[in-house]
Design an enzyme around this catalytic site. Structure first.
Site, PDB file in Angstrom:
ATOM      1  N   PHE A  37      29.905 -15.896  54.023  1.00 28.18           N
ATOM      2  CA  PHE A  37      29.980 -14.770  53.095  1.00 28.18           C
ATOM      3  C   PHE A  37      29.184 -13.559  53.604  1.00 28.18           C
ATOM      4  CE2 PHE A  37      27.452 -13.405  49.157  1.00 28.18           C
ATOM      5  CZ  PHE A  37      28.260 -12.308  48.909  1.00 28.18           C
ATOM      6  N   ASP A  57      30.141 -20.157  64.647  1.00 23.42           N
ATOM      7  CA  ASP A  57      30.316 -20.855  63.364  1.00 23.42           C
ATOM      8  C   ASP A  57      30.982 -22.198  63.638  1.00 23.42           C
ATOM      9  OD1 ASP A  57      30.470 -19.305  60.276  1.00 23.42           O
ATOM     10  OD2 ASP A  57      30.972 -21.415  60.510  1.00 23.42           O
ATOM     11  N   ASN A  58      30.626 -23.218  62.849  1.00 24.33           N
ATOM     12  CA  ASN A  58      31.342 -24.500  62.974  1.00 24.33           C
ATOM     13  C   ASN A  58      32.343 -24.665  61.838  1.00 24.33           C
ATOM     14  OD1 ASN A  58      29.770 -25.061  60.785  1.00 24.33           O
ATOM     15  ND2 ASN A  58      28.889 -26.959  61.584  1.00 24.33           N
ATOM     16  N   GLY A  62      31.826 -21.829  56.402  1.00 27.64           N
ATOM     17  CA  GLY A  62      32.387 -20.530  56.803  1.00 27.64           C
ATOM     18  C   GLY A  62      33.914 -20.616  56.777  1.00 27.64           C
ATOM     19  N   ASP A  82      28.461 -25.833  66.615  1.00 30.61           N
ATOM     20  CA  ASP A  82      27.462 -26.274  65.637  1.00 30.61           C
ATOM     21  C   ASP A  82      26.082 -25.953  66.220  1.00 30.61           C
ATOM     22  OD1 ASP A  82      25.684 -27.675  64.046  1.00 30.61           O
ATOM     23  OD2 ASP A  82      27.030 -29.382  63.793  1.00 30.61           O
ATOM     24  N   THR A 118      20.728 -28.660  60.382  1.00 30.42           N
ATOM     25  CA  THR A 118      21.135 -27.264  60.597  1.00 30.42           C
ATOM     26  C   THR A 118      19.917 -26.355  60.525  1.00 30.42           C
ATOM     27  OG1 THR A 118      23.264 -27.762  59.611  1.00 30.42           O
ATOM     28  CG2 THR A 118      22.665 -25.428  59.742  1.00 30.42           C
ATOM     29  N   ASN A 125      17.296 -24.250  68.373  1.00 34.49           N
ATOM     30  CA  ASN A 125      18.313 -23.848  69.355  1.00 34.49           C
ATOM     31  C   ASN A 125      18.499 -22.331  69.394  1.00 34.49           C
ATOM     32  OD1 ASN A 125      18.858 -26.416  70.342  1.00 34.49           O
ATOM     33  ND2 ASN A 125      20.250 -26.863  68.644  1.00 34.49           N
ATOM     34  N   TYR A 171      17.442 -28.505  51.400  1.00 35.71           N
ATOM     35  CA  TYR A 171      17.612 -27.065  51.647  1.00 35.71           C
ATOM     36  C   TYR A 171      16.253 -26.360  51.586  1.00 35.71           C
ATOM     37  CZ  TYR A 171      19.638 -22.365  51.153  1.00 35.71           C
ATOM     38  OH  TYR A 171      19.977 -21.048  51.327  1.00 35.71           O
ATOM     39  N   LYS A 175      14.471 -24.916  54.835  1.00 33.36           N
ATOM     40  CA  LYS A 175      14.243 -23.473  55.015  1.00 33.36           C
ATOM     41  C   LYS A 175      12.753 -23.173  55.182  1.00 33.36           C
ATOM     42  CE  LYS A 175      18.360 -21.445  54.659  1.00 33.36           C
ATOM     43  NZ  LYS A 175      18.918 -20.575  55.705  1.00 33.36           N
TER      44      LYS A 175
END
Ligand code: UDP
Length: 348
Positions: A37, A57-58, A62, A82, A118, A125, A171, A175
């Site tokens: 988004f 994007d994987n 998305g 990824d 992620t 990464n 999450y 984060k």
């Protein structure tokens, strides 16, 4: 706090153009999560301003639909990848945005391990890529680092109130740890990092099925279905229009550095979920009523950014009030529903 809303609905688009005017030459921008988004909007604005964009994007959340109008642009390229795996060696990269992580609770909770990977492996990464390419890198962090806050509004100096072992922890803690990883790459390796704490962005380009409150209420009202309020609806959020958010992120990315501290980016006008439902129902003529469903565990009671730092450091403030930003958003969802009438809304 007195917030002055500038009288325009173009959102942050003009502000973003002003920020990018500072760049004296064409730059290469890598947007991880560039089909999401906010990421897709970042890609579009940089291309409009004449820069080169690499979208990584994987496609987990998305959507190609968000970037389909960019695919033929000669300065746009997409890498299906990824970020949990190291990024392939690329040519020149000047600026990296890490926008890659599902942000909607039902989506990030669907695969909590992947959400953690992620956030953690993705941070390493992308930071390694920033080190290798000498790029500046911005982390899209979140108001969720404050958890269920005990102070309001939340300044960046507030350390938060977060459950380490709840349904939102993958999450929130992912984060939070990512902020620490970014901070240490700054301290130890001198990488030029920026950390933006994003507060509830909304607008055209949201996935109608992502299960967030703005997309749920609008799509429910458009379909004549009941609006699903979780709990008693007294919990609050502060909603920031997409273009304001994107211009805030760009202002932070291109602020003359270094900027070692995280910066809240959001709109400090706070609404209860009952107020949001009422507002949506005043804008959409519908037979919909509201229905009350159980409050998800650990759902924050309140959320409102203190944006003093963004205003002082970046000269940025949001320009679009919710009452205006909802118009574009409703028009967008109406078109999405016309295009895909069969889909149902992802309510919990
Ligand atoms: N919410 C709601 N109805 C919905 C979806 C969400 O009342 O259909 C509530 C949710 O419980 C939370 C608020 O709206 O209190 C914002 O939820 P969202 O998932 O949009 O964002 P987040 O909780 O991550 O801020």
């Amino acid at each position: 706090m007195n917030i002055i809303l500038r009288e325009q609905t173009a959102g942050g688009t003009e502000f973003a153009a002003e920020v990018l005017n500072k760049l004296t030459e064409r730059k290469s921008i890598l947007v991880a999560g560039g089909a999401g988004f906010l990421g897709s909007r970042l890609c579009a604005v940089y291309l409009e301003q004449g820069h080169r964009v690499i979208c990584v994007d994987n496609l987990s959340t998305g959507r190609i639909r968000n970037i389909e109008q960019l695919l033929d642009h000669p300065d746009f390229s997409i890498l299906l990848h990824d970020i949990c795996r190291p990024l392939p060696v690329m040519g020149r990269v000047d600026f990296i945005y890490n926008m890659a992580c599902p942000a909607s609770p039902p989506k990030y909770q669907a695969d909590p391990i992947q959400t953690l990977r992620t956030n953690l492996e993705g941070a390493f990464n992308l930071l390694d890529l920033a080190r290798a390419t000498k790029a500046r890198i911005l982390q899209s962090s979140t108001s969720e680092v404050y958890g269920d806050p005990t102070v309001s509004p939340q300044p960046e100096s507030y350390w938060g109130n977060v459950n380490t072992v709840g349904p939102r922890s993958c999450y929130d803690e992912g984060k939070r740890a990512a902020e620490t990883i970014f901070h240490e790459y700054d301290e130890v390796y001198g990488v030029d990092v920026r950390i933006a704490r994003i507060f509830n962005a909304y607008g055209p380009g949201m996935d109608p099925d992502d299960g967030r409150v703005v997309s749920n209420f609008i799509t429910q009202a458009l379909r004549g279905e009941p609006l699903t309020i979780y709990g008693d609806g007294s919990q609050t959020r502060s909603f920031c229009y997409r273009d304001d958010m994107v211009s805030g992120l760009m202002a932070l990315m291109h602020a003359d550095g270094p900027v070692h501290e995280p910066v809240n980016i959001g709109n400090p006008v706070e609404f209860s979920m009952r107020e949001l439902a009422e507002l949506v129902l005043t804008k959409i003529r519908t037979a919909s009523k509201v229905t009350y469903l159980p409050l998800p565990k650990d759902d924050p009671r309140q959320r409102r950014p203190d944006i003093t730092r963004a205003m002082t450091l970046l000269g940025w403030e949001p320009a679009v009030a919710l009452v205006d930003g909802l118009d574009d958003t409703i028009a967008y969802f109406a078109a999405e529903i016309d295009a895909h009438p069969g889909r149902t809304v992802a309510a919990e």
